[in-house]
Design an enzyme around this catalytic site. Structure first.
Site, PDB file in Angstrom:
ATOM      1  N   TYR A 112     -69.856-108.658 -10.608  1.00 49.28           N
ATOM      2  CA  TYR A 112     -70.174-109.982 -11.146  1.00 49.28           C
ATOM      3  C   TYR A 112     -70.780-110.899 -10.075  1.00 49.28           C
ATOM      4  CZ  TYR A 112     -69.711-114.516 -13.251  1.00 49.28           C
ATOM      5  OH  TYR A 112     -70.002-115.756 -13.743  1.00 49.28           O
ATOM      6  N   TRP A 114     -73.856-114.442  -9.351  1.00 49.15           N
ATOM      7  CA  TRP A 114     -75.082-115.168  -9.703  1.00 49.15           C
ATOM      8  C   TRP A 114     -76.300-114.691  -8.940  1.00 49.15           C
ATOM      9  CZ3 TRP A 114     -76.446-120.225 -11.998  1.00 49.15           C
ATOM     10  CH2 TRP A 114     -75.639-120.513 -13.086  1.00 49.15           C
TER      11      TRP A 114
END
Ligand code: PGD
Length: 792
Positions: A112, A114
Site C-alpha cells: 500500500y 501513495w
C-alpha cells in the site's frame, strides 16, 4: 530571472509546476493557472541530492551472510551496497525460491502507498503487474488507509463510492445554492490541496471565500479550530473526538420529535428508517438520543444541536463528513449517520444540498468528474484469491491461519514468507509501529523499492534505489482535473537509481519473463501507448486529441468533464424507481438488512452510537488527534525544506491547549514526550487555543526514528504519532485503520536531547567490507536536466 536550464513541466499529488535543475539547485514554479499553489512544492527544492536518497542497491548484511530467515530487523543494521548485476539475480532467485517452495500465495505484494503522481511510473501499478506476470500473483490488499471504513459502508447503504462522492456536490453549486454547510471534521485546505495523480488548480479556498461572502454559514464540528480556512469564517463547535455520531443522532432526534423531517423523501427514497427512528427515540434500547444526551457525550451544547437541526430543514443545507472521521474505531457510523440525518432533512440530490461524504477532504471532490478514461498501466492477472483489508497487515503477518471477519465474509490470514513493497511507507502509515516491527520480523525476506532511506527501507533485506519523480518522464492526471500533464524529467538519476519499471523489467529478464512484462516497449513507447484509450475517448466525443509529440512539447492537454448535474443522486431523487441506487434495495438504506444479517456487535443494521472503546484515563488523560500534516503529503519529503521549516527543536510540532500546557508546565518551544502503553515519542510543543482542552494534535508523517532500538517500546525522537495509535479494525464490517485518535499523556522532556538520525542512510559497507563509497560527492552528484532519464 536565473541562469537555470529550461523549465520543464511536471506534477505531484500536491500540484502541477515547472522546474529547472542546474545540477545544484532546483527552482520550482507553480502552474500558471494555479492561484493557490500548495506550499508543499517547496519540499522539492532540496530533495534531489539530499543525504536521505538511496544511491545504490543494498542488501542487509545479516541476510547476505545467513540467508533468508525470520527475525528482528534492526533499523541501524549494516547494509552491503552492490551493483545491479549482482543484486538482480539475488532478488530474482529469492522470489523463485519462495514461489517454488510455497507458491505465490506466500508473497504479500499489497504494498500500500501513495508513491508519486505519474500514471506509468506508479510504483504500485508496477509492482502488482510484475508480481502477476513474473510469479502468477500475490496476496493483495484492498481499500485504503484514507477511506477504509467509508469505502465499505457507502456502497452497501448509499451507492457506488465514486458516483456519490465525486459526482455529487461541486464548489460551483455551493457558491450558487447552499445556505448552510454542516461539516463534521471540517474542510481543511491542507487536505483538499492533495489529489492523487495531481491537481493543476487549487480552488477550495476561493470557493469558500465567495460562498461565505454570499452568506453561506459554515459550521465546523471538530476538536481543531483550523479545520476550515479563515476565509470560510466558519462557526466552530468544538466536539470531543469520536463523538460526532452522538451530535448527528441528537439532530435526528430534534427533527423526529418536532415532526420536522421530510416524510415524503424518507418514504420515496429510503429503506429501513423505521428501526433507525425507533432507536433514535430510545424505543429499542431505552435511551432517547436527545440533544441533551448528545451534549453530555460531545460537549456541544444541546441548544446548538437542536437549533442547527431546525435551521437545516429551513434552508438549503449540506452535510459533509471528512475522511478523518472514519479513520477511527466504529468509523462506519459517522459516514452512515450523516446520510440518515441528511435523508431526514430531505435535500439529498438537490443542487448544493443533502450529503457529500468527503467533500473538502481531498482535491478530488467538489469538482467535475472527467469524461474520459486516464492512462492506466495494465495489471495482468492475479491467480491468488486471498487478500487482506490493507490496514490488517500486522495481524496477517503475526497471525497466519487465523480467521477474521470482513464485510460479511469469514477470511483466513495467509502464511507470508516474502513481503514486497514499492511506493509506500508502512512505518509511516500503519498504526502501533512497535507491533509492526514485531510483524516485520516474521517474513523470511522483505524487498523494498524507494528513493529514500525510510524506516520501511531500513526494515528490508533487499533495497532497490528508485528514481524520484523529478528524474523521469511520465504522465500526470487525476480523475477530476481537466489537464493531462506531460511530466518531463527535470534531472538525471541520483547515484545508481533506476525507474521502478526498469528494475522490474530487469528482474523479469532474470526470470525469463522480460517480454511478457515489457511487451517489448521502451518507457517512452509505454507513455504513448497508455495515452491511446484517452485519445480514442476524446475522438469519440468530437475532440481532436493532439499528436503525442505535440502534447509532450506543449506540456499538457485539456480533458473534457462530465456536466455538473448532481449525478446518480439527482437522477435517483427525481425518479427512484427509474434510476435506483446500487444498494440491495435500490434506495438509500438508513437500515440495512444485509448488514444486520452479519450479526456484528460493532456495526448494527442501522447507524448507531458506540462509545469510544479507548477513553482517556488518569494515566492517559489527553486525546491525541493524529491527522494529516500541513507541510508535506504523509511522510513524503519530510526532510524537505518546507516540512523542516515547521519543526520545533527539529521535531514535529505537538499542539496543546493553554490549560493542559499550564497544568504540565509546558511552554511553546519545549521538547515534550507523548506517551501511552503502546509507545512514546518526542515533539516540540506549540501552545495554542486552536485545539480544544483535553486534546493534543500531533500530525502524521515525521519519519520514525527510534532510539534504544533493542527495546520493546523504543522512543521515537522525531514525533511519529503512530507509535501511539491502536492497530485495530474500525469494525468487523470494514476493518479500516484507526489511526486518527488515541489517548496519551504529555510531559516536558528533561533528559538529554537525542539527535535526529532518520534522514540519512543506515551504515553502508561495500562488498569488499570497507565503508561504502556511496556517500562520496561523486555518487551524490546528479547530472543536470537531460530530457531522458536514465542511470549513470
Ligand atoms: P507516503 O509517505 O505517501 O505514505 O501512507 P503512504 O505509505 O502512502 O509513502 C509513499 C512512499 O513512496 C514514500 O516513502 C516515498 O518516498 C515513496 N515513493 C515516492 N515515489 C516513489 C517511486 O517512484 N518509487 C518508489 N518505489 N517509491 C516512491 C499514507 C497513509 O497513511 C494514508 S493514505 C492515510 S490517509 C493514513 N492517514 C493516517 C492518519 O490520519 N493518522 C494516522 N495515525 N496514520 C495514518 N496513516 C495513513
Amino acid at each position: 530571472m536565473t541562469d537555470h536550464p529550461a523549465y520543464v513541466p511536471h506534477t505531484a499529488h500536491w500540484g502541477a509546476f515547472s522546474a529547472s535543475w542546474d545540477g545544484d539547485t532546483l527552482d520550482v514554479v507553480p502552474h500558471p493557472a494555479d492561484r493557490e499553489p500548495s506550499p508543499i512544492l517547496g519540499n522539492f527544492r532540496n530533495a534531489l541530492r539530499h543525504p536521505a536518497r538511496i544511491l545504490r542497491p543494498a542488501v542487509r548484511r545479516s541476510w547476505l551472510e545467513r540467508g533468508p530467515a525470520s527475525g528482528v530487523r534492526p533499523l541501524n543494521d549494516e547494509f552491503v551496497e552492490m551493483d545491479w548485476d549482482r543484486i538482480l539475480p539475488l532478488a530474482a532467485g529469492e522470489l523463485s525460491r519462495v514461489r517454488s517452495e510455497y507458491g505465490p500465495e506466500a508473497v504479500y505484494g499489497g504494498s500500500y502507498g501513495w508513491a508519486s503522481a505519474g500514471r506509468f511510473h506508479h510504483a504500485l501499478s508496477q509492482v502488482h503487474r510484475f508480481l502477476n506476470v513474473a510469479l502468477g500473483g500475490f496476496v493483495r490488499s484492498v481499500h485504503s488507509y484514507s477511506a477504509g471504513a467509508s469505502s465499505v459502508i457507502i456502497p452497501r447503504v448509499m451507492g457506488q463510492f465514486e458516483s456519490v462522492t465525486r459526482r455529487n456536490i461541486t464548489w460551483a453549486q455551493i457558491e450558487e445554492h447552499t445556505e448552510m454547510v454542516i461539516a463534521f471534521g471540517g474542510m481543511a485546505v491542507k487536505n483538499s490541496m492533495i489529489a492523487a495523480g495531481g491537481v493543476t488548480t487549487h480552488i477550495e479556498r476561493g470557493a469558500m471565500a465567495r460562498a461565505s461572502q454570499r452568506g453561506v454559514a459554515f459550521h465546523l464540528f471538530s476538536p481543531l479550530r483550523d479545520d476550515f480556512p479563515h476565509e470560510a469564517r466558519a462557526i466552530w463547535h468544538p466536539v470531543r473526538p469520536g463523538t460526532d455520531v452522538a451530535v448527528m443522532l441528537g439532530m435526528a432526534h430534534t427533527l423526529l420529535s418536532e415532526g420536522l423531517y421530510d416524510r415524503d423523501f424518507i418514504e420515496r427514497c429510503c429503506e429501513g428508517s423505521g428501526q433507525f427512528f425507533a432507536y433514535v427515540l430510545g424505543q429499542t434500547d431505552g435511551v432517547a438520543k436527545t440533544p441533551a444526551w448528545a451534549a453530555d457525550l460531545s460537549g456541544v451544547p444541546a441548544e446548538t444541536i437542536a437549533a442547527i437541526a431546525r435551521k437545516m430543514v429551513a434552508c438549503r443545507s449540506l452535510v459533509t463528513v471528512s475522511h478523518s472521521m472514519q479513520r477511527a474505531r466504529y468509523g462506519e457510523q459517522p459516514v452512515w449517520a450523516a446520510m440518515a440525518l441528511a435523508a431526514m432533512v430531505g435535500q439529498i440530490g438537490l443542487p448544493g444540498g443533502g450529503y457529500n461524504y468527503s467533500l473538502g477532504a481531498m482535491g478530488h471532490t467538489g469538482r467535475r468528474l472527467n469524461a474520459v478514461p486516464l492512462p492506466t498501466v495494465p495489471q495482468g492477472t492475479n491467480c491468488v484469491p486471498n487478500f487482506i483489508p490493507c490496514a490488517r497487515v500486522s495481524d496477517m503477518l503475526l497471525s497466519p491461519g487465523q480467521e477474521y471477519d470482513f464485510d460479511g465474509k469469514r477470511m483466513t490470514y495467509p502464511t507470508i514468507r516474502l513481503v514486497y513493497w514499492a511506493g509506500g511507507n508502512p512505518f509511516h502509515h500503519h498504526q502501533d509501529l512497535n507491533r509492526l516491527r514485531r510483524a516485520f520480523a516474521v517474513p523470511e525476506t522483505i524487498i523494498v523499492h524507494d528513493n529514500v532511506w525510510t524506516a520501511a527501507a531500513r526494515s528490508a533485506d533487499i533495497v532497490f534505489p528508485a528514481t524520484m519523480t523529478l528524474e523521469r518522464d511520465d504522465i500526470g492526471a487525476a480523475g477530476t482535473d481537466p489537464r493531462l500533464i506531460a511530466m518531463r524529467a527535470v534531472a538525471g538519476s541520483a547515484g545508481l537509481a533506476r525507474n521502478d519499471y526498469e528494475i522490474f523489467a530487469d528482474m523479469a529478464d532474470v526470470l525469463g519473463k522480460r517480454d511478457l512484462f515489457t511487451e517489448n516497449r521502451k518507457p517512452r513507447e509505454w507513455l504513448e501507448h497508455l495515452c491511446e484509450p484517452t485519445w480514442q475517448a476524446l475522438r469519440a466525443r468530437g475532440w481532436q486529441p493532439p499528436a503525442f509529440e505535440e502534447f509532450w512539447e506543449r506540456g499538457e492537454a485539456a480533458l473534457p468533464s462530465e456536466p455538473d448535474d448532481g449525478g446518480a443522486l439527482r437522477a435517483f431523487r427525481a425518479d427512484p424507481a427509474g434510476h435506483p441506487m446500487s444498494t440491495p434495495s435500490g434506495r438509500l438504506e438508513i437500515g440495512s438488512t444485509t448488514i444486520a444479517g452479519f450479526a456484528y456487535d460493532d456495526c448494527l443494521g442501522h447507524p448507531a452510537w458506540f462509545a469510544p472503546d479507548e477513553q482517556p484515563t488518569p494515566a492517559h488523560p489527553l486525546v491525541v488527534v493524529a491527522n494529516q500534516p500541513a507541510t508535506r503529503l504523509h511522510s513524503q519529503l519530510d526532510f524537505g525544506s518546507y516540512s523542516q521549516s515547521a519543526k520545533i527543536r527539529d521535531r514535529e510540532a505537538l499542539r496543546i491547549h493553554p490549560t493542559d500546557a499550564d497544568a504540565r508546565g509546558i511552554r511553546t518551544g519545549d521538547v515534550v514526550k507523548i506517551f501511552n502503553d503502546r509507545g512514546a515519542c518526542l515533539a516540540g510543543a506549540l501552545v495554542t487555543d486552536a485545539v480544544m482542552p483535553g486534546v493534543v494534535n500531533l500530525p502524521t508523517g515525521a519519519w520514525y526514528d527510534p532510539v534504544d532500538v533493542g527495546e520493546d517500546h523504543p522512543l521515537c525522537v522525531n514525533g511519529n504519532p503512530n507509535v501511539l495509535t491502536r492497530d485495530i479494525g474500525t469494525s468487523k464490517l470494514a476493518q479500516g485503520c484507526c489511526g486518527q485518535i488515541t489517548v496519551a499523556d504529555v510531559a516536558v522532556w528533561r533528559g538529554q536531547l537525542p539527535e535526529i538520525r532518520a534522514y540519512g542512510p543506515p551504515p553502508l559497507i561495500s562488498e569488499e567490507g570497507g565503508d561504502s563509497a556511496s556517500r562520496s560527492g561523486r555518487d551524490l552528484g546528479i547530472s543536470p536536466s537531460n530530457g531522458e532519464p536514465g542511470h549513470i
